[in-house]
Motif scaffolding. Structure first.
Motif, PDB file in Angstrom:
ATOM      1  N   ASP A   1       0.818  -1.215   0.000  1.00  0.00           N
ATOM      2  CA  ASP A   1       0.000   0.000   0.000  1.00  0.00           C
ATOM      3  C   ASP A   1       0.851   1.264   0.000  1.00  0.00           C
ATOM      4  O   ASP A   1       0.350   2.353  -0.306  1.00  0.00           O
ATOM      5  CB  ASP A   1      -0.919   0.008   1.232  1.00  0.00           C
ATOM      6  N   THR A   2       2.138   1.121   0.331  1.00  0.00           N
ATOM      7  CA  THR A   2       3.046   2.273   0.337  1.00  0.00           C
ATOM      8  C   THR A   2       3.819   2.309  -0.970  1.00  0.00           C
ATOM      9  O   THR A   2       4.539   1.352  -1.288  1.00  0.00           O
ATOM     10  CB  THR A   2       4.040   2.186   1.515  1.00  0.00           C
ATOM     11  N   PRO A   3       3.681   3.358  -1.775  1.00  0.00           N
ATOM     12  CA  PRO A   3       4.407   3.433  -3.048  1.00  0.00           C
ATOM     13  C   PRO A   3       5.919   3.263  -2.838  1.00  0.00           C
ATOM     14  O   PRO A   3       6.508   3.863  -1.941  1.00  0.00           O
ATOM     15  CB  PRO A   3       4.072   4.833  -3.570  1.00  0.00           C
ATOM     16  N   GLY A   4       6.511   2.407  -3.688  1.00  0.00           N
ATOM     17  CA  GLY A   4       7.951   2.178  -3.620  1.00  0.00           C
ATOM     18  C   GLY A   4       8.353   1.030  -2.723  1.00  0.00           C
ATOM     19  O   GLY A   4       9.515   0.611  -2.732  1.00  0.00           O
ATOM     20  N   ILE A   5       7.432   0.499  -1.944  1.00  0.00           N
ATOM     21  CA  ILE A   5       7.738  -0.636  -1.065  1.00  0.00           C
ATOM     22  C   ILE A   5       6.972  -1.860  -1.542  1.00  0.00           C
ATOM     23  O   ILE A   5       5.759  -1.789  -1.795  1.00  0.00           O
ATOM     24  CB  ILE A   5       7.395  -0.331   0.402  1.00  0.00           C
ATOM     25  N   SER A   6       7.679  -2.973  -1.688  1.00  0.00           N
ATOM     26  CA  SER A   6       7.075  -4.224  -2.152  1.00  0.00           C
ATOM     27  C   SER A   6       7.208  -5.301  -1.088  1.00  0.00           C
ATOM     28  O   SER A   6       8.202  -5.350  -0.350  1.00  0.00           O
ATOM     29  CB  SER A   6       7.740  -4.701  -3.446  1.00  0.00           C
ATOM     30  N   ASP A   7       6.199  -6.171  -1.029  1.00  0.00           N
ATOM     31  CA  ASP A   7       6.284  -7.379  -0.203  1.00  0.00           C
ATOM     32  C   ASP A   7       6.941  -8.474  -1.040  1.00  0.00           C
ATOM     33  O   ASP A   7       6.579  -8.669  -2.208  1.00  0.00           O
ATOM     34  CB  ASP A   7       4.887  -7.828   0.231  1.00  0.00           C
ATOM     35  N   THR A   8       7.892  -9.171  -0.453  1.00  0.00           N
ATOM     36  CA  THR A   8       8.624 -10.188  -1.188  1.00  0.00           C
ATOM     37  C   THR A   8       8.403 -11.562  -0.565  1.00  0.00           C
ATOM     38  O   THR A   8       8.200 -11.688   0.646  1.00  0.00           O
ATOM     39  CB  THR A   8      10.134  -9.888  -1.200  1.00  0.00           C
TER      40      THR A   8
END
Length: 201
Positions: free
Chosen positions: A113-120
């Protein structure tokens, strides 16, 4: 005759080494997390069908395991950097100083939900090892975050799984096995020495 008791002892000792308890295999739990940076190398045709390669330099990583202590992580990753779901795969080495495990991984990332942060999320498959992990196998589940709001990308990865080490004879079993083979060899040698020489007709 002396040869038969020695031969029987040698066979018994060797068979005893093959019985239960002569060798042991270990299942070593690995739970821990690592932080570091992932640097985008650029377009790489060897990554096809994915376009890009990125690398995590172990010098940039700080890892701590609740079961195995401090460690570092090295990866070479083929990835796609666009879209809500970005697949990736690659190779890895996790080093505990003199001992290490290495292998391959696959999975990917999804936008948070935070732009620029991905769940991996990846599945790491252990294919080999060094030191106390020589010949190791097993799988590790890895999940975390990739923060690409600044370059290089900062990563946090948590691991959970088991390192399986192959069965190896215990030191006492090695000694008994060698003694058994030695006794068999001695008995066979004495047997050959006492065998009568065939007379020519």
């Amino acid at each position: 005759m002396i040869g038969r008791p020695i031969l029987r002892f040698g066979i018994a000792a060797t068979l005893l080494c093959g019985s239960a308890g002569a060798a042991y295999a270990a299942t070593i739990p690995f739970t821990g997390s690592v932080t570091g940076v992932s640097t985008l190398i650029g377009l790489d045709s060897t990554c096809a069908p994915l376009p890009f390669r990125a690398m995590i330099d172990p010098a940039s990583t700080v890892g701590q395991s609740t079961t195995l202590g401090a460690f570092t992580l090295r990866t070479s990753t083929c990835l796609a950097v666009a879209g809500p779901n970005a697949p990736s795969f690659g190779i890895f080495t996790i080093s505990f100083g003199a001992d290490s495990i290495s292998g391959s991984f696959e999975g990917g990332s999804t936008l948070s939900d935070t732009p620029g942060i991905s769940d991996t999320a990846w599945l790491f498959t252990i294919l080999s090892g060094t030191g106390r992990f020589f010949g190791a196998s097993g799988t590790l589940e890895a999940a975390g975050l990739a923060d690409a709001r600044t370059r290089p990308t900062h990563v946090v990865i948590g691991f959970i799984g088991d390192i399986l080490t192959p069965a190896v004879p215990e030191p006492g079993s090695w000694a008994l096995m060698l003694l058994g083979f030695g006794a068999i060899g001695l008995a066979m040698r004495r047997r050959n020495q006492h065998r009568p020489i065939a007379q020519l007709a």
